[in-house]
Scaffold this active site. Structure first.
Site, mmCIF file in Angstrom:
data_model
loop_
_atom_site.group_PDB
_atom_site.id
_atom_site.type_symbol
_atom_site.label_atom_id
_atom_site.label_comp_id
_atom_site.label_asym_id
_atom_site.label_seq_id
_atom_site.Cartn_x
_atom_site.Cartn_y
_atom_site.Cartn_z
ATOM 1 N N TYR A 18 0.832 -1.207 0.000
ATOM 2 C CA TYR A 18 0.000 0.000 0.000
ATOM 3 C C TYR A 18 0.865 1.255 0.000
ATOM 4 C CZ TYR A 18 -4.158 2.783 1.028
ATOM 5 O OH TYR A 18 -5.190 3.691 0.965
ATOM 6 N N HIS A 22 1.118 4.198 -3.009
ATOM 7 C CA HIS A 22 0.882 5.612 -2.745
ATOM 8 C C HIS A 22 2.147 6.473 -2.850
ATOM 9 C CE1 HIS A 22 -2.957 3.986 -1.623
ATOM 10 N NE2 HIS A 22 -3.420 5.200 -1.818
ATOM 11 N N TYR A 41 -5.115 16.236 0.241
ATOM 12 C CA TYR A 41 -5.459 14.854 0.584
ATOM 13 C C TYR A 41 -4.240 14.193 1.218
ATOM 14 C CZ TYR A 41 -7.560 10.175 -0.236
ATOM 15 O OH TYR A 41 -8.095 8.922 -0.114
ATOM 16 N N TRP A 79 -7.309 1.755 -10.452
ATOM 17 C CA TRP A 79 -6.467 2.019 -9.277
ATOM 18 C C TRP A 79 -7.039 1.323 -8.040
ATOM 19 C CZ3 TRP A 79 -1.968 3.783 -7.511
ATOM 20 C CH2 TRP A 79 -1.882 4.275 -6.205
ATOM 21 N N TRP A 80 -8.351 1.429 -7.885
ATOM 22 C CA TRP A 80 -9.008 0.813 -6.731
ATOM 23 C C TRP A 80 -8.835 -0.706 -6.701
ATOM 24 C CZ3 TRP A 80 -14.201 3.908 -7.199
ATOM 25 C CH2 TRP A 80 -14.004 5.219 -6.741
#
Length: 109
Positions: A18, A22, A41, A79-80
């Site tokens: 993860y 990112h 964000y 992406w998800w």
């Protein structure tokens, strides 16, 4: 501008994956969020509880419509497919939520 916080669990074995995702978010995903009026964000990780806390500032006037546009973007949806397997949604989340939205209780400028 509306400040928004959200929380979700993360699979401990997938934390490094993860983080790597990112560290190099796809440009189209970032552009889609920007077009949806999302700014500032940030995602934080809390270990050993294995929680992700997300924060953003929404600068629009119709959050639901803007989030539908994000959800309709093919590259964001792709992406998800990489991010979702790393995440563990809270059982207490509201219907239709993946990340559980949080209520603001304090802010200091």
């Amino acid at each position: 501008m509306e400040r928004m916080g959200m929380v979700i669990g993360i699979e401990p074995a997938r934390i490094e994956e993860y983080k790597a995702l990112h560290a190099a978010v796809w440009p189209q995903v970032l552009a889609t969020l920007a077009a949806a009026k999302v700014r500032n964000y940030t995602i934080f990780l809390r270990e050993p509880e294995n929680l992700l806390f997300g924060y953003w500032e929404y600068h629009g006037s119709d959050f639901d419509a803007d989030m539908r546009k994000v959800a309709a973007d093919p590259e964001t949806r792709r992406w998800w497919t990489f991010c979702a397997p790393c995440q563990v949604p809270l059982t207490s989340r509201a219907d239709g939520e993946h990340w559980a939205m949080m209520q603001p209780v304090f802010h200091m400028d």
